[in-house]
Enzyme design. Structure first.
Site, PDB file in Angstrom:
ATOM      1  N   GLU A  84       0.843  -1.195   0.000  1.00 35.27           N
ATOM      2  CA  GLU A  84       0.000   0.000   0.000  1.00 35.27           C
ATOM      3  C   GLU A  84       0.878   1.244   0.000  1.00 35.27           C
ATOM      4  OE1 GLU A  84      -1.713   1.286   3.778  1.00 35.27           O
ATOM      5  OE2 GLU A  84      -1.449  -0.765   4.481  1.00 35.27           O
ATOM      6  N   CYS A 118      -3.382  -3.312   4.416  1.00 34.15           N
ATOM      7  CA  CYS A 118      -2.485  -4.393   4.836  1.00 34.15           C
ATOM      8  C   CYS A 118      -2.851  -5.750   4.241  1.00 34.15           C
ATOM      9  CB  CYS A 118      -2.482  -4.511   6.354  1.00 34.15           C
ATOM     10  SG  CYS A 118      -1.984  -2.994   7.135  1.00 34.15           S
ATOM     11  N   HIS A 250      -2.696 -10.162  11.896  1.00 36.75           N
ATOM     12  CA  HIS A 250      -2.175  -8.876  11.451  1.00 36.75           C
ATOM     13  C   HIS A 250      -2.012  -8.030  12.717  1.00 36.75           C
ATOM     14  CE1 HIS A 250      -1.602  -5.033   9.722  1.00 36.75           C
ATOM     15  NE2 HIS A 250      -2.723  -4.562  10.242  1.00 36.75           N
TER      16      HIS A 250
END
Ligand code: HMG
Length: 460
Positions: A84, A118, A250
């Protein structure tokens, strides 16, 4: 014939050579002592000067993987990048990486970049697996690369930055095998974290909403995973957290992951019949009438489950938080840095033949819970793990930078983001051996990279 046991055959991780200490950052930012270290659960935060960008991180991690595992460039048939960190709205990072394949003459490599916060790394990995399991597969390996530089404007979110890159070689007969039919995805539209200002590296963040989105996506994905498990294995008992030897997340900051483990136990609690609850969850009857939707910020539920099941967090998740605690949120590589941390932090015998759960989350939002099975081939698994023996020495040889200098370096990045022509001023000597770095940007925004010499017998 369908290839068997498709999964990760090799994994390579890199992170910045410089970091700022979170206790020092608390003082510098005027935050109360303990807010970043205890409140967020962060120890150190890796960062990149203007010498590194997403292209250089990917060049470094891919060349290291090819060199250290002695993979010939011709053996790669697909290369996917999840990121990203956008430095060009058209030209993919993947196309930059093709420089590493030029000498070999291999230009027959599918795949480009994938972006959704993400989650891009997971999408890159799934695309790689899907290619190998499809009729398009030509017998070669796929390489899934995730890399990001996570930086926030000054303020509450800044201590949740980080940076890094991970490359994963995907192929059949792997030591870490993706379980077929056990991917549970939840995607929806949300403005929790996004990057609408294309001239800035910094996101726009609704911190509280982002936490609610993360936790609700976790609930939905976990429940769906349980349902898919029941469908795949109708003879087995109902799925609970006990079925995962380890559960990786994550990790925007470690405290949220600690809360997430408690949240998964809370999901199991709500799934359990009232009669069985008293036995399995003694003392928690007062939460019998609670619902998931009402409890994202319910301190009683959170505290009770975190305290009572602290041992579950210790057993299944703590080991996977090493890099997240020491480097910070790497964005797309974050959940895979959890995998690397788990592998280097856990006795190999404990993981042989076991199931590892993973929860990947990207704001905006896209999330998947899925699982991999560790091979029963002890030698193959030990070989995979032994290749990661550089991680701890590399982590311990980083340079600590004072928050004042860190803040100045962030300003340099901020001012010169997209500047052209531009010559970076960040230290080259501070970088690890074998690191690619930005040499210059010309007046047409074309970027040129150099590589620091590798050390004898390897790259680091
Ligand atoms: P904040 O609002 O300033 O922090 O920023 P806070 O006031 O909520 O405090 C944080 C915690 O520290 C609290 O703990 C405080 O009590 C505690 P909690 O009560 O929640 O358990 N605290 C202390 N503890 C000990 N000693 C003290 C002390 N002071 C306070 N002295 C926030 C926090 C996370 C909102 C901010 O950093 C932020 O916006 N970060 C970025 C967004 C983020 O990371 N969101 C996470 C979920 S979204 C996600 O994961 C996606 C993402 O990775 C992006 C992508 O997908 O690309 C971010």
């Amino acid at each position: 014939m369908w290839p068997e046991n498709v999964g990760i055959r090799a994994i390579e991780a890199i992170f910045p050579s410089q970091f700022v200490d979170q206790t020092e950052l608390e003082q510098f930012d005027g935050a109360s002592a303990g807010k970043y270290t205890i409140g967020l659960g962060q120890g150190k935060m890796g960062f990149c000067s203007d010498r590194e960008d997403v292209n250089s991180l990917c060049l470094t991690v891919v060349s290291r993987l090819l060199e250290r595992y002695q993979i010939k460039p011709q053996e790669i048939g697909r290369l996917e990048v999840g990121t990203e960190t956008i430095i060009d709205k058209s030209k993919s990072v993947k196309s930059v990486l093709m420089q590493l394949f030029a000498d070999s003459g291999n230009t027959d490599i599918e795949g480009i970049d994938t972006t959704n916060a993400c989650y891009g790394g997971t999408a890159a990995l799934f695309n790689s697996i899907n290619w190998i399991e499809s009729s398009s597969w030509d017998g070669r390996y796929a390489l899934a690369v995730c890399a990001d530089i996570a930086v926030y404007a000054k303020g509450a979110a800044r201590p949740t930055g980080g940076a890094g890159a991970i490359a994963m070689l995907v192929g059949p007969n792997a030591p870490l095998v993706f379980e077929r039919g056990l991917r549970a995805t939840h995607m929806e539209h949300a403005y929790d974290f996004y990057k609408p200002d294309l001239s800035s590296e910094y996101p726009t963040v609704d911190g509280k909403l982002s936490i609610q989105c993360y936790l609700s996506a976790l609930d939905t994905c976990y429940q769906l995973y349980c349902k898919k498990f029941a469908k795949k294995y109708p003879q087995e008992a109902e799925f609970t957290l006990d079925n995962f030897e380890a559960l990786l997340f994550h990790t925007p900051f470690c405290k949220l992951v600690q809360k997430s483990v408690a949240r998964v136990v809370f999901n199991d609690f709500l799934q359990c019949s009232i009669e069985k609850r008293a036995l399995k969850y003694p003392g928690l009857e007062r939460f019998n009438e609670c619902t998931l939707a009402q409890t994202y910020f319910d301190r009683d539920v959170e505290k009770a489950f975190m305290t009572q099941f602290a041992d579950v967090f210790e057993a299944k998740t703590r080991q996977s938080l090493l890099l997240a605690n020491q480097v910070g949120n790497m964005y797309t590589p974050s959940v895979y840095s959890g995998l690397v941390s788990l592998l280097i932090n856990t006795p190999t015998e404990r993981l042989i033949g076991k199931r590892i759960g993973l929860f990947s989350y990207g704001s905006g939002l896209a999330a998947t819970m899925y699982s991999m099975q560790v091979t029963k081939d002890t030698a193959a698994f030990k070989q995979l793990v032994s290749k990661l023996d550089y991680v701890l020495p590399m982590l311990n040889s980083r340079e600590k930078v004072a928050p004042e200098l860190f803040s100045q370096l962030m300003e340099v990045r901020e001012k010169n983001n997209h500047a052209a022509p531009y010559t970076p001023t960040g230290s080259v000597s501070a970088l690890f051996p074998g690191t690619y770095y930005l040499q210059s940007v010309d007046d047409m925004h074309r970027r040129t990279y150099e590589r620091k010499p590798t050390i004898a017998n390897g790259v680091h």
